[in-house]
Design a protein around this motif. Sequence first.
Motif, PDB file in Angstrom:
ATOM      1  N   ASP A 128       0.801  -1.224   0.000  1.00 57.39           N
ATOM      2  CA  ASP A 128       0.000   0.000   0.000  1.00 57.39           C
ATOM      3  C   ASP A 128       0.835   1.277   0.000  1.00 57.39           C
ATOM      4  OD1 ASP A 128      -2.301  -1.482  -0.059  1.00 57.39           O
ATOM      5  OD2 ASP A 128      -2.702  -1.309   2.082  1.00 57.39           O
ATOM      6  N   GLU A 129       1.891   1.315   0.793  1.00 54.67           N
ATOM      7  CA  GLU A 129       2.710   2.535   0.854  1.00 54.67           C
ATOM      8  C   GLU A 129       3.354   2.828  -0.493  1.00 54.67           C
ATOM      9  OE1 GLU A 129       5.508   3.285   3.941  1.00 54.67           O
ATOM     10  OE2 GLU A 129       4.053   2.874   5.519  1.00 54.67           O
ATOM     11  N   THR A 130       3.823   1.787  -1.174  1.00 54.43           N
ATOM     12  CA  THR A 130       4.439   1.986  -2.483  1.00 54.43           C
ATOM     13  C   THR A 130       3.403   2.430  -3.502  1.00 54.43           C
ATOM     14  OG1 THR A 130       6.085   0.295  -1.963  1.00 54.43           O
ATOM     15  CG2 THR A 130       5.883   0.923  -4.264  1.00 54.43           C
ATOM     16  N   VAL A 131       2.207   1.876  -3.429  1.00 49.47           N
ATOM     17  CA  VAL A 131       1.134   2.289  -4.344  1.00 49.47           C
ATOM     18  C   VAL A 131       0.817   3.766  -4.140  1.00 49.47           C
ATOM     19  CG1 VAL A 131      -1.314   1.995  -4.921  1.00 49.47           C
ATOM     20  CG2 VAL A 131       0.124  -0.011  -4.552  1.00 49.47           C
ATOM     21  N   MET A 132       0.663   4.170  -2.883  1.00 52.79           N
ATOM     22  CA  MET A 132       0.395   5.577  -2.585  1.00 52.79           C
ATOM     23  C   MET A 132       1.531   6.468  -3.074  1.00 52.79           C
ATOM     24  SD  MET A 132      -2.539   6.065  -1.104  1.00 52.79           S
ATOM     25  CE  MET A 132      -2.376   7.537  -0.116  1.00 52.79           C
ATOM     26  N   ALA A 133       2.756   6.042  -2.822  1.00 56.00           N
ATOM     27  CA  ALA A 133       3.915   6.819  -3.258  1.00 56.00           C
ATOM     28  C   ALA A 133       3.943   6.911  -4.778  1.00 56.00           C
ATOM     29  CB  ALA A 133       5.208   6.199  -2.731  1.00 56.00           C
ATOM     30  N   PHE A 134       3.734   5.786  -5.461  1.00 56.54           N
ATOM     31  CA  PHE A 134       3.785   5.767  -6.927  1.00 56.54           C
ATOM     32  C   PHE A 134       2.773   6.735  -7.524  1.00 56.54           C
ATOM     33  CE2 PHE A 134       2.151   4.184 -10.968  1.00 56.54           C
ATOM     34  CZ  PHE A 134       3.304   4.213 -11.736  1.00 56.54           C
ATOM     35  N   TYR A 135       1.513   6.634  -7.088  1.00 56.30           N
ATOM     36  CA  TYR A 135       0.489   7.476  -7.690  1.00 56.30           C
ATOM     37  C   TYR A 135       0.622   8.936  -7.278  1.00 56.30           C
ATOM     38  CZ  TYR A 135      -1.765   3.571  -9.928  1.00 56.30           C
ATOM     39  OH  TYR A 135      -2.026   2.518 -10.750  1.00 56.30           O
ATOM     40  N   SER A 136       0.937   9.204  -6.034  1.00 58.96           N
ATOM     41  CA  SER A 136       1.079  10.605  -5.622  1.00 58.96           C
ATOM     42  C   SER A 136       2.295  11.237  -6.289  1.00 58.96           C
ATOM     43  CB  SER A 136       1.152  10.730  -4.104  1.00 58.96           C
ATOM     44  OG  SER A 136       2.275  10.061  -3.578  1.00 58.96           O
ATOM     45  N   GLN A 137       3.372  10.491  -6.382  1.00 57.17           N
ATOM     46  CA  GLN A 137       4.569  11.047  -7.023  1.00 57.17           C
ATOM     47  C   GLN A 137       4.400  11.176  -8.530  1.00 57.17           C
ATOM     48  OE1 GLN A 137       7.641   8.751  -4.256  1.00 57.17           O
ATOM     49  NE2 GLN A 137       8.624  10.004  -5.824  1.00 57.17           N
ATOM     50  N   SER A 138       3.677  10.261  -9.142  1.00 54.91           N
ATOM     51  CA  SER A 138       3.424  10.372 -10.584  1.00 54.91           C
ATOM     52  C   SER A 138       2.606  11.627 -10.873  1.00 54.91           C
ATOM     53  CB  SER A 138       2.705   9.129 -11.102  1.00 54.91           C
ATOM     54  OG  SER A 138       3.528   7.995 -10.972  1.00 54.91           O
ATOM     55  N   TYR A 139       1.597  11.868 -10.039  1.00 50.83           N
ATOM     56  CA  TYR A 139       0.794  13.078 -10.170  1.00 50.83           C
ATOM     57  C   TYR A 139       1.676  14.321  -9.992  1.00 50.83           C
ATOM     58  CZ  TYR A 139      -2.428  16.795  -8.799  1.00 50.83           C
ATOM     59  OH  TYR A 139      -3.080  17.991  -8.695  1.00 50.83           O
ATOM     60  N   ALA A 140       2.512  14.285  -8.961  1.00 48.10           N
ATOM     61  CA  ALA A 140       3.405  15.419  -8.706  1.00 48.10           C
ATOM     62  C   ALA A 140       4.395  15.610  -9.842  1.00 48.10           C
ATOM     63  CB  ALA A 140       4.150  15.220  -7.382  1.00 48.10           C
ATOM     64  N   LEU A 141       4.851  14.523 -10.448  1.00 46.30           N
ATOM     65  CA  LEU A 141       5.795  14.632 -11.567  1.00 46.30           C
ATOM     66  C   LEU A 141       5.154  15.323 -12.761  1.00 46.30           C
ATOM     67  CD1 LEU A 141       8.516  14.087 -12.889  1.00 46.30           C
ATOM     68  CD2 LEU A 141       7.677  11.778 -13.466  1.00 46.30           C
ATOM     69  N   VAL A 142       3.927  14.967 -13.065  1.00 42.73           N
ATOM     70  CA  VAL A 142       3.235  15.635 -14.176  1.00 42.73           C
ATOM     71  C   VAL A 142       3.077  17.121 -13.875  1.00 42.73           C
ATOM     72  CG1 VAL A 142       1.055  15.796 -15.462  1.00 42.73           C
ATOM     73  CG2 VAL A 142       2.093  13.556 -15.010  1.00 42.73           C
ATOM     74  N   ARG A 143       2.678  17.441 -12.651  1.00 46.75           N
ATOM     75  CA  ARG A 143       2.557  18.854 -12.272  1.00 46.75           C
ATOM     76  C   ARG A 143       3.913  19.549 -12.375  1.00 46.75           C
ATOM     77  NH1 ARG A 143      -0.632  20.622  -7.148  1.00 46.75           N
ATOM     78  NH2 ARG A 143       0.064  22.584  -8.070  1.00 46.75           N
ATOM     79  N   PHE A 144       4.962  18.893 -11.915  1.00 48.83           N
ATOM     80  CA  PHE A 144       6.309  19.450 -11.982  1.00 48.83           C
ATOM     81  C   PHE A 144       6.688  19.757 -13.430  1.00 48.83           C
ATOM     82  CE2 PHE A 144      10.827  18.322 -12.715  1.00 48.83           C
ATOM     83  CZ  PHE A 144      11.444  19.305 -11.970  1.00 48.83           C
ATOM     84  N   LEU A 145       6.461  18.814 -14.325  1.00 52.18           N
ATOM     85  CA  LEU A 145       6.824  19.013 -15.730  1.00 52.18           C
ATOM     86  C   LEU A 145       6.009  20.125 -16.373  1.00 52.18           C
ATOM     87  CD1 LEU A 145       7.239  15.296 -16.851  1.00 52.18           C
ATOM     88  CD2 LEU A 145       9.054  16.956 -16.307  1.00 52.18           C
ATOM     89  N   ARG A 146       4.807  20.322 -15.912  1.00 53.19           N
ATOM     90  CA  ARG A 146       3.951  21.363 -16.480  1.00 53.19           C
ATOM     91  C   ARG A 146       4.149  22.731 -15.832  1.00 53.19           C
ATOM     92  NH1 ARG A 146      -1.183  19.733 -18.902  1.00 53.19           N
ATOM     93  NH2 ARG A 146      -1.942  21.595 -17.883  1.00 53.19           N
ATOM     94  N   GLU A 147       4.394  22.763 -14.519  1.00 55.33           N
ATOM     95  CA  GLU A 147       4.306  24.018 -13.773  1.00 55.33           C
ATOM     96  C   GLU A 147       5.627  24.588 -13.273  1.00 55.33           C
ATOM     97  OE1 GLU A 147       1.614  23.354 -10.506  1.00 55.33           O
ATOM     98  OE2 GLU A 147       0.211  22.287 -11.801  1.00 55.33           O
ATOM     99  N   GLU A 148       6.562  23.735 -12.891  1.00 50.39           N
ATOM    100  CA  GLU A 148       7.778  24.204 -12.217  1.00 50.39           C
ATOM    101  C   GLU A 148       8.525  25.215 -13.089  1.00 50.39           C
ATOM    102  OE1 GLU A 148      11.719  24.642 -10.925  1.00 50.39           O
ATOM    103  OE2 GLU A 148      11.324  23.488 -12.716  1.00 50.39           O
ATOM    104  N   GLY A 149       9.044  26.237 -12.442  1.00 46.03           N
ATOM    105  CA  GLY A 149       9.798  27.262 -13.169  1.00 46.03           C
ATOM    106  C   GLY A 149       8.962  27.979 -14.209  1.00 46.03           C
ATOM    107  N   TYR A 150       7.705  28.238 -13.865  1.00 45.37           N
ATOM    108  CA  TYR A 150       6.773  28.908 -14.780  1.00 45.37           C
ATOM    109  C   TYR A 150       6.622  28.152 -16.091  1.00 45.37           C
ATOM    110  CZ  TYR A 150       7.314  32.584 -11.360  1.00 45.37           C
ATOM    111  OH  TYR A 150       7.343  33.278 -10.175  1.00 45.37           O
ATOM    112  N   GLY A 151       6.627  26.827 -15.995  1.00 41.15           N
ATOM    113  CA  GLY A 151       6.382  25.994 -17.175  1.00 41.15           C
ATOM    114  C   GLY A 151       7.584  25.809 -18.082  1.00 41.15           C
ATOM    115  N   LYS A 152       8.781  25.910 -17.542  1.00 40.45           N
ATOM    116  CA  LYS A 152       9.978  25.833 -18.390  1.00 40.45           C
ATOM    117  C   LYS A 152      10.131  24.483 -19.102  1.00 40.45           C
ATOM    118  CE  LYS A 152      13.414  24.610 -14.841  1.00 40.45           C
ATOM    119  NZ  LYS A 152      14.587  25.115 -14.116  1.00 40.45           N
ATOM    120  N   ARG A 153       9.490  23.427 -18.594  1.00 40.43           N
ATOM    121  CA  ARG A 153       9.574  22.115 -19.239  1.00 40.43           C
ATOM    122  C   ARG A 153       8.278  21.747 -19.970  1.00 40.43           C
ATOM    123  NH1 ARG A 153      12.143  21.581 -14.366  1.00 40.43           N
ATOM    124  NH2 ARG A 153      14.352  21.101 -14.533  1.00 40.43           N
ATOM    125  N   LEU A 154       7.307  22.621 -19.946  1.00 41.53           N
ATOM    126  CA  LEU A 154       6.003  22.323 -20.526  1.00 41.53           C
ATOM    127  C   LEU A 154       6.093  21.984 -22.013  1.00 41.53           C
ATOM    128  CD1 LEU A 154       2.968  22.056 -20.160  1.00 41.53           C
ATOM    129  CD2 LEU A 154       2.778  24.530 -20.543  1.00 41.53           C
TER     130      LEU A 154
END
Length: 128
Positions: A27-53
């Motif tokens: 369960d902990e790995t599942v939670m980590a995987f999905y929460s981090q995957s969500y955060a990774l997508v947000r990071f790629l889209r948003e971090e640094g005012y969208g520099k990786r978008l």
Amino acid sequence: MTLAKNKMIPLKELIAMNPGEALVTGDETVMAFYSQSYALVRFLREEGYGKRLGNYHRLLEDGLKGKWPLEEGGKRIAADRNIPLTVWWNRAVSIKLFEYYISNDFDQIEKEYLAFCRKVVYHVHFRK
């Protein structure tokens, strides 16, 4: 929870992982995987005012059009929905694509990703 408990999956491992691998580890790995995957997508889209978008969109668009920078055998496997994708294939291709489209400096991008995750957690929990 994952960040607070210091149980983050390293970024390079997260990118190479698939949901099935997370499910068999608990369960902990599942939670980590999905929460981090969500955060990774947000990071790629948003971090640094969208520099990786733009790179993120190109990764998605090239995948849709079958233009990923893979050898011919890899392109054929990626395009044919009747060929089952193996864990090995997913691991090899995901890292290669991330390095090509996003960054091959995993140490640096991991630092930026973790800082982004901390910022998101702070805003969610402390700035209500």
